[in-house]
Scaffold this motif. Sequence first.
Motif, PDB file in Angstrom:
ATOM      1  N   PRO A 255      73.245  16.390  18.659  1.00  8.16           N
ATOM      2  CA  PRO A 255      74.378  15.319  18.954  1.00  8.16           C
ATOM      3  C   PRO A 255      73.024  14.158  20.084  1.00  8.16           C
ATOM      4  CG  PRO A 255      74.938  17.342  19.491  1.00  8.16           C
ATOM      5  CD  PRO A 255      73.926  17.626  19.456  1.00  8.16           C
ATOM      6  N   ASN A 259      73.172  11.059  17.279  1.00  7.09           N
ATOM      7  CA  ASN A 259      72.723  10.027  17.382  1.00  7.09           C
ATOM      8  C   ASN A 259      71.659   8.918  17.584  1.00  7.09           C
ATOM      9  OD1 ASN A 259      75.791  10.031  18.181  1.00  7.09           O
ATOM     10  ND2 ASN A 259      74.742  10.870  20.201  1.00  7.09           N
ATOM     11  N   GLN A 262      71.247   7.818  13.672  1.00 12.96           N
ATOM     12  CA  GLN A 262      72.624   6.479  13.691  1.00 12.96           C
ATOM     13  C   GLN A 262      71.875   5.165  14.193  1.00 12.96           C
ATOM     14  OE1 GLN A 262      75.986   7.823  14.817  1.00 12.96           O
ATOM     15  NE2 GLN A 262      77.545   6.343  13.588  1.00 12.96           N
ATOM     16  N   TYR A 263      71.757   5.267  15.326  1.00  7.60           N
ATOM     17  CA  TYR A 263      71.580   3.729  16.094  1.00  7.60           C
ATOM     18  C   TYR A 263      70.060   3.135  15.401  1.00  7.60           C
ATOM     19  CZ  TYR A 263      70.511   0.448  19.777  1.00  7.60           C
ATOM     20  OH  TYR A 263      69.742  -0.569  20.145  1.00  7.60           O
ATOM     21  N   THR A 493      72.175   2.239  23.622  1.00  9.10           N
ATOM     22  CA  THR A 493      72.406   1.387  21.771  1.00  9.10           C
ATOM     23  C   THR A 493      73.541   0.496  22.614  1.00  9.10           C
ATOM     24  OG1 THR A 493      75.082   3.354  22.262  1.00  9.10           O
ATOM     25  CG2 THR A 493      72.861   4.331  21.179  1.00  9.10           C
ATOM     26  N   ASP A 498      73.421   7.122  26.350  1.00  9.25           N
ATOM     27  CA  ASP A 498      73.735   8.257  26.375  1.00  9.25           C
ATOM     28  C   ASP A 498      72.082   9.369  26.415  1.00  9.25           C
ATOM     29  OD1 ASP A 498      74.242  11.130  25.025  1.00  9.25           O
ATOM     30  OD2 ASP A 498      73.044  10.587  23.288  1.00  9.25           O
TER      31      ASP A 498
END
Length: 925
Positions: A255, A259, A262-263, A493, A498
């Motif tokens: 995960p 992330n 995606q960021y 982000t 995270d």
Amino acid sequence: MELGRDGTHRPSRRATHIPTDEGFDFVSATFDPTLSEPVYPKPLGAFDECRDASGTMRSTWAGIARELQRLGPSQIERREAQIEELIRSNGSSLRAEPTPTNADQETPIRPWQLSVTPMVIGQVDWQVLSAGIQQRVRILEAVLSDLLGPQTLIRDRIVPPALLWSNRRFYRSYHRLAGFQQSGGTRIDPASPSPCQRLHVTACDVARDATGQWWVTGDRTRAPSGLGYLLENRIVYSRVFPHLHRGENVQRLAPFFANMRQYFNSLAPRQRDNPRIALLTPGQGSYRGFEDAYLARYLGYTLVQGRDLAVRRNRLNLKTLGGLLPVEVVWRHVADRKCDPLELMPDSTEGVTGLLRCIRGGHVSVVNAIGACLAEMPGLMPFLSAAAAHLTGESLSLPSVATYWCGGESERTYVIEHLDQLVIRHAYSVDEEHMVVPAKLTSEQKNDLVDRIRANPENYIGQAALSHSVTPVWREQTFQPWHVALRAFSLQTERGIDVLPGGLARVSPDETLLRGSPTRGLLTQDCMVISDKPIDHEVTLLPGDDETIRLRRGGAELPSRVAEHFYWLGRNVERCESIARLLRTTLVRLGGENELDELPEMPRLVAGLASVGQLEPDYAIEGLGDAMPSLEQTLYASVLDPSMPHGLHASAEFAVFNATAVRDRMSLDAYRIFRNIDEDLIQRQRSLTTSDGVSGAIECLNQLLTQLLAFGGLTAESMTRTHGWRFVLLGRRIERAFQTAELLLSTLVRPVNQERVLCEAILDATDSLLTYRSRYLALVHPAPTIDMLVSDASNPRSLQFQLDEIESLLRQLPTDASQVGLGKDEQLAASIALDLRIADNNELMEVNPNGHRQRLDNLLRSIQSGLPQLSRAIDSRYLIHTSSRQLVTGDRDSIHRLPVLAKQRVEPARRSRNSQKDPVHDDNV
């Protein structure tokens, strides 16, 4: 715990030895199969990650302990061997980080080390640590925004001005990077990240003291290393212990990386659905080489070096065979000051000229922002608590270990007076100088250190020697408590921060070793965060079912530097095979029943070996060979001889170098072939001795040929037919043609008595003997031999076959739309091929009155002179802009170009250089 002079906390004691209770010597502790748990002594004076203060095993360790108990010592040892084998076969290695004293030298490569026991953190402990890291990232972001903006921390004397103005790694260009909003020194909401994020991927080096309190020993905000290695640790460990990760609710790493990907996509100024993201690496000789290739492959990013990129019209582009392709996001692992030689360090070769101009124009995003190195200055740590209060109104929940900047008079006095209780580090950079442990220095060395501190006090900090916690490590059939340190990673982000569940855990019986960089090559552990609830195993980095992917075929997007590596990989692999076959053919005859003077073919075979650089030329000159060392001894010793710059050993080393440079484009099976070659041939610490004899040398050659043939099979059956594949094949065909012409020139141009045995040896060395016998049975004669190796287009070892394939491959490479007719390389290939096609076989066999096959000689020499011209034409058309080059002198060697790179473990006399890659995965082998 005590309050330090800088306002941070200081551990009240420093543990240098781990005593154990109940008189139990942990070194001699053994595995007792009659007990319900493995024997593990409870250490005194250090926090134990495995047991609590009463000696009871922590609940998070219970399942792991049961699994280890079930396995028993022999199976634990077996699992440890499996881990080592997986790491070896994956090629996981670590190049030591250079220091100022060896910056221009090749640092050693070490195998990555992973323990059979993990580091385990419970969910409650992890939540405390994770919250502290999240707050720390917010504070570091605020501090960096201020230092690169209004500088209220300096104006209000919170941070000493010398940390910037005396810092030679600080450049005013960092201020001029547009596109980032500044905080303006206003109070920042601690519940949300700054709107002007400069820190995207960061890390904290943390450890626990004797009470279990987490402390930060250092921050990493530029480009923290270790992400690739901890990912490798998890993959390897979960393969060896699959039940532990599934049954113990271990939080997953996927995960976090999902992330991150995606960021990074969201940072693209354009084309956010599927932007081109480049991972900018310092180069193959860097200590980051393996990790950068690993991350690029895992995340699907293009691995690039500075020379792969070009700025055109304020936009960043990737240089490929088909032209320039736009790059949207750069994840840089290059030092800030080296990113743009135009505005920063002018002699840098790792960055891209004009990159800062692209950033200011908003045409490319860079992770982390250039200038982020200021937030990781060790000299900033003493002032971070006050800076946090000034900018955010918060106090640090995750305190820094006591740190003293020697630029202050009282702090400098304290450091000098308490030298043995501290470690000394550089104030401005984490990699400027390695940490110094004064307690381990002699009196003379301490005095020298004090003199250096007094001469340039602002360059140094003193840091308290924190006592690290311990965790079980399996060593010598026993569990031993070793000290442990953790590097925890985070991703900031627009939605928050995270923290990766776990981190890079390093263990050592000597805790002073843990205070250095992870590139020191210490034993590591898979860090498991155990959740109280079942873990969702559905997260993956694969595209979702609802995502639309535009279908495509591999095309001209291959970077020119990568094409160059593929080309020279093909050249060096073929060269290895040709030399190995000729060596084996010669050694087989040398090890037979006949004496050397009873082998009429031997002088010509020796001449062939001398012509390819495997033997000294004197062996091929009649009359001089007798004055040289024994041919038999020299031949089998030459198999592993690294002193011949163009011999088998050097060619194998060049091949491994090129394969390593494109490892993100090769399948693991293909890369393992070159790892085996590296271990079996290159890394062997001895040459073949007299006791090995000819049979030992032949066996070594057999193993090498098996590996090379395996790569040839993978190339033929598994490598996608893109330009990468074409350059591998092109390199092989050119080198095979050259080697065959060289061999025929050395052997058949001048006839010898009993030419039948010579022809048979040549057919054997060119892997054509079986084909010959299927056609002509046992009648070996020069005419069909020459025909088969020169003109027979059906024989994949013939010159005609090579030239036909070269012409075909060149036609498939990209062509400039403005080009009319054949390119220079195609013209040269067609000319050489035409000479072969019109050659008359009967005329090639003719021997003139001087005992010379003149027409065959002329044809072969024409090919020999034409192939280097062809190679240079290909280089000029497709590869010329990638790097500086070096031509090795000599007729034969003019075709064997050795690419140049500054740092490589090859000896200077035979340095071969190149670089790295770019992950268009349809170029996978």
